[in-house]
Write a protein that holds these residues in place. Structure first.
Motif, short mmCIF file in Angstrom:
data_model
loop_
_atom_site.label_atom_id
_atom_site.label_comp_id
_atom_site.label_asym_id
_atom_site.label_seq_id
_atom_site.Cartn_x
_atom_site.Cartn_y
_atom_site.Cartn_z
N GLN A 1 -4.99 -17.92 20.31
CA GLN A 1 -5.09 -18.81 19.15
C GLN A 1 -6.30 -18.43 18.33
OE1 GLN A 1 -3.80 -23.12 19.16
NE2 GLN A 1 -6.01 -23.37 19.44
N VAL A 2 -6.10 -18.25 17.03
CA VAL A 2 -7.20 -17.84 16.13
C VAL A 2 -7.19 -18.72 14.89
CG1 VAL A 2 -7.10 -15.43 16.91
CG2 VAL A 2 -5.78 -16.14 14.91
N PRO A 3 -8.31 -18.75 14.14
CA PRO A 3 -8.29 -19.50 12.88
C PRO A 3 -7.15 -19.00 11.99
CG PRO A 3 -10.51 -18.73 13.37
CD PRO A 3 -9.60 -18.09 14.36
N LYS A 4 -6.64 -19.87 11.16
CA LYS A 4 -5.48 -19.50 10.34
C LYS A 4 -5.80 -18.29 9.46
CE LYS A 4 -1.39 -21.37 9.15
NZ LYS A 4 -0.67 -22.26 10.05
N VAL A 5 -4.93 -17.28 9.53
CA VAL A 5 -5.10 -16.10 8.66
C VAL A 5 -3.81 -15.92 7.88
CG1 VAL A 5 -6.81 -14.66 9.79
CG2 VAL A 5 -4.52 -14.77 10.72
N LEU A 6 -3.97 -15.58 6.63
CA LEU A 6 -2.76 -15.35 5.83
C LEU A 6 -2.92 -14.10 5.00
CD1 LEU A 6 -1.68 -18.91 4.72
CD2 LEU A 6 -0.33 -17.29 6.07
N ASN A 7 -2.01 -13.15 5.24
CA ASN A 7 -1.83 -12.06 4.28
C ASN A 7 -3.04 -11.32 3.76
OD1 ASN A 7 0.74 -11.46 3.99
ND2 ASN A 7 1.19 -13.12 2.54
N SER A 8 -4.10 -11.22 4.58
CA SER A 8 -5.24 -10.47 4.04
C SER A 8 -5.33 -9.11 4.70
CB SER A 8 -6.52 -11.27 4.26
OG SER A 8 -6.64 -11.64 5.61
N TYR B 1 -8.00 -7.41 11.70
CA TYR B 1 -6.95 -8.41 11.63
C TYR B 1 -6.70 -8.89 13.06
CZ TYR B 1 -3.08 -10.78 9.36
OH TYR B 1 -2.26 -11.74 8.83
N HIS C 1 2.31 -17.89 11.92
CA HIS C 1 1.47 -18.80 11.15
C HIS C 1 2.03 -20.21 11.07
CE1 HIS C 1 -0.80 -15.28 10.04
NE2 HIS C 1 0.28 -14.70 9.57
N GLU D 1 -3.64 -25.52 11.53
CA GLU D 1 -4.92 -24.85 11.22
C GLU D 1 -5.09 -23.52 11.95
OE1 GLU D 1 -6.41 -28.29 12.75
OE2 GLU D 1 -5.15 -29.07 11.13
N LYS D 2 -4.16 -23.19 12.83
CA LYS D 2 -4.37 -22.01 13.65
C LYS D 2 -3.23 -21.00 13.46
CE LYS D 2 -7.88 -23.88 15.95
NZ LYS D 2 -9.24 -23.34 15.96
N SER D 3 -3.54 -19.76 13.73
CA SER D 3 -2.49 -18.74 13.83
C SER D 3 -2.34 -18.36 15.30
CB SER D 3 -2.85 -17.50 13.02
OG SER D 3 -2.79 -17.79 11.64
N MET D 4 -1.10 -18.07 15.70
CA MET D 4 -0.83 -17.69 17.08
C MET D 4 -0.59 -16.19 17.14
SD MET D 4 -0.98 -20.49 18.70
CE MET D 4 -1.39 -22.03 17.90
N ILE D 5 -1.14 -15.57 18.16
CA ILE D 5 -1.02 -14.12 18.27
C ILE D 5 -0.25 -13.74 19.53
CG2 ILE D 5 -2.29 -11.93 18.32
CD1 ILE D 5 -2.95 -13.55 15.83
#
Lengths: 96, 480
Positions: free
Chosen positions: A88-95, B87, B132, B137-141
């Motif tokens: 679980q990581v902080p939200k990332v979008l399209n960067s 990333y 996403h 608030e989080k992204s799952m990997i």
């Protein structure tokens, strides 16, 4: 060699890192020391010398065999943050 | 699509091919699509310090095979580099790829007489997957895909239309499937494509700014994206504006491309040789092993089917498009007497079943040898095509194991009689019973049954329906 603010900010951005003013001046001077060392190395005459790319040049390949080296539990236990089966990581979008 | 008047379209493709190895590129974790999240992830995949990645021999062999199949020079000494970007689904902070010395260089394919050059094919690892929409608030990997082996094949900007781009892509896909290095499954992302597109005035020597449209996962989208970009760039040029050099994505719902990254944000990947891996050295012995494992390629097979087996362009193309279908046909050829008739059955009856069932030939219930047997019975005139098609083929689909001869017996088939046979019997009957014939002509239509009965007595194996229809026509003088 001087690391100016533009280069510093570029490197910080590439690394997705932020620094305080204090950290910044410390890191800048460390980077400059490293570059000075590299410049010294670059003064050596390497005319006609093949670049050394690999310390172990034997080119050993691995057979295509599946092995379980570590379990999902072990791997996720070492993550800073996990949720169910996921890292679980902080939200990332399209960067990318 | 028409190329705008006075312009030329310039396209180069970068095609990603997911390799069918059992394990990942640098570690023994399983290379498997669709496993539960992070099931195939070890400390090497997560990029922990101090681990020892080692190159997968099979991936190297597959890359070299693709190179040989596309007329490349295989560099028997090549190596990996690090490509840096940050990333979360790229655990090491760099992708291990080949920048400076790719495994294959300087290839080409010839499609309909036109040469399209291939700049390089290199090996690289795939990244993991970010999800996403599971958390606000989080992204799952999920790192299952991280470290799995890919080839990237880069064409020169030799492609001049959307159709040529599609043909090139299709032939690359076919080739990869023929040499068994990729399953070619577009839905699962086994092949993806980036297209570099620009246009220029005819006769211009220089290239204008190009747009890179990323991640096209179907041939249809590839063509649409090119068509949209050509229109967009043409309008810009006609208005005296310059096309920005940028990265765009294709939106299939709106059928447009959208800017994703402009050149201000162009990347600085800081490539350098990967020090944790040794070089890739392909010995002459290994090269010979690789060569010996390549069977026939799609264009060679198509030419062979036309030359040796006299198939039409249409049949040969249809059969060679998909490797599994080509394999099925080749199996039929082992016993079939008429390659042409076998091709007809494969391209009509079998294809119809595949379409109706939305299935691949792997799930087709009739083995190639059994279908060949049926086709041979027709060839020998032991069966009419009509009966084989309407009665026996459907029965074979239902009874996968029954012996064909028993199946035919069990069906108690009524053989069709030839029209000529029927005609000669009728002529004899009319000479024998001229009064009955005349009475029928005058309106006693009930006499049809008399004639049918007479014919059936002479041809007991025949199909009464067919006889009935024929005699009716005959008596009504519809048959000369």
């Amino acid at each position: 060699m001087r690391i100016d603010d533009v280069l510093f900010e570029h490197l910080a951005k590439l690394s997705k890192l932020k620094f305080s003013a204090k950290e910044k001046s410390k890191i800048k001077s460390e980077l400059e020391q490293m570059l000075d060392f590299i410049r010294q190395v670059q003064e050596v005459d390497t005319e006609g010398v093949e670049p050394l790319i690999h310390l172990n040049p034997d080119g050993k390949l691995r057979e295509d065999v599946v092995k379980v080296l570590s379990t999902k539990e072990e791997v996720l236990k070492n993550a800073p943050d996990a949720n169910e089966d996921y890292f679980q990581v902080p939200k990332v979008l399209n960067s990318k | 699509m028409k190329t705008p008047d006075g312009y030329e379209i310039i396209i180069g493709l970068e095609i990603h091919i997911r390799l069918l190895t059992k394990s990942k590129l640098f570690v023994a974790d399983e290379n498997q699509f669709g496993a539960s999240a992070n099931a195939n992830v070890s400390f090497i995949t997560t990029g922990h310090p101090g681990v020892l990645p080692v190159i997968n021999k099979e991936a190297v062999k597959m890359a070299a095979k693709m190179g040989i199949a596309t007329n490349c020079t295989v560099q028997q000494y090549n190596y990996f580099d690090r490509k840096h970007y940050c990333y979360p689904d790229l655990p090491k902070g760099f992708q291990t790829t080949q920048d400076n010395q790719p495994i294959c260089i300087n290839g080409y394919l010839i499609i309909d007489g036109k040469k399209i050059n291939i700049n390089r094919i290199h090996m690289e690892e795939d990244a993991g997957k970010s999800i996403h929409d599971l958390h606000p608030e989080k992204s799952m990997i999920d790192l299952n895909r991280a470290g799995t082996p890919l080839l990237e094949l880069v064409s020169e900007p030799d492609i001049r239309s959307a159709d040529e781009a599609a043909d090139f892509f299709n032939l690359i896909r076919q080739t990869a499937m023929y040499i068994n290095i990729c399953d070619g499954n577009m839905q699962e992302g086994s092949m993806r494509c980036d297209a570099n597109i620009s246009i220029r005035k005819k006769g211009d020597e220089h290239f204008n700014n190009r747009v890179e449209v990323k991640n096209l996962n179907s041939v249809r989208f590839l063509k649409r994206a090119i068509e949209f970009e050509v229109k967009r760039q043409h309008t810009l040029m006609e208005n005296g504006e310059e096309t920005e050099q940028e990265t765009r994505g294709y939106d299939p719902v709106k059928d447009i491309t959208i800017m994703q990254r402009d050149k201000e944000m162009a990347h600085d990947y800081r490539y350098f040789p990967e020090p944790d891996l040794g070089p890739v050295i392909i010995t002459d012995t290994l090269m010979n092993e690789i060569r010996s494992e390549i069977s026939i390629l799609p264009q060679q097979l198509e030419a062979l089917l036309k030359k040796e087996y006299k198939l039409s362009d249409y049949d040969a193309q249809l059969i060679t498009t998909e490797k599994p279908i080509a394999d099925y046909y080749l199996s039929m050829l082992e016993t079939v007497k008429s390659p042409k008739r076998a091709a007809n059955w494969l391209n009509t009856n079998v294809r119809e079943w595949l379409n109706d069932n939305q299935a691949g030939i792997e799930s087709f219930p009739i083995e190639p040898g059994r279908l060949a047997e049926l086709v041979n019975l027709i060839e020998d005139n032991s069966l009419s095509h009509h009966i084989a098609d309407r009665q026996i083929f459907p029965e074979m689909l239902k009874n996968q194991n029954a012996e064909l001869s028993l199946l035919i017996k069990a069906l108690n088939l009524q053989e069709e009689s030839s029209d000529e046979e029927l005609k000669s019997i009728m002529e004899a009957l009319i000479t024998q019973f001229p009064d009955k014939f005349e009475a029928y002509q005058k309106g006693r239509k009930g006499l049809l049954g008399f004639f049918v009965g007479q014919v059936m007595r002479k041809l007991p194996e025949s199909d009464p329906k067919q006889v009935n229809t024929y005699i009716q026509k005959y008596l009504n003088k519809e048959i000369k």
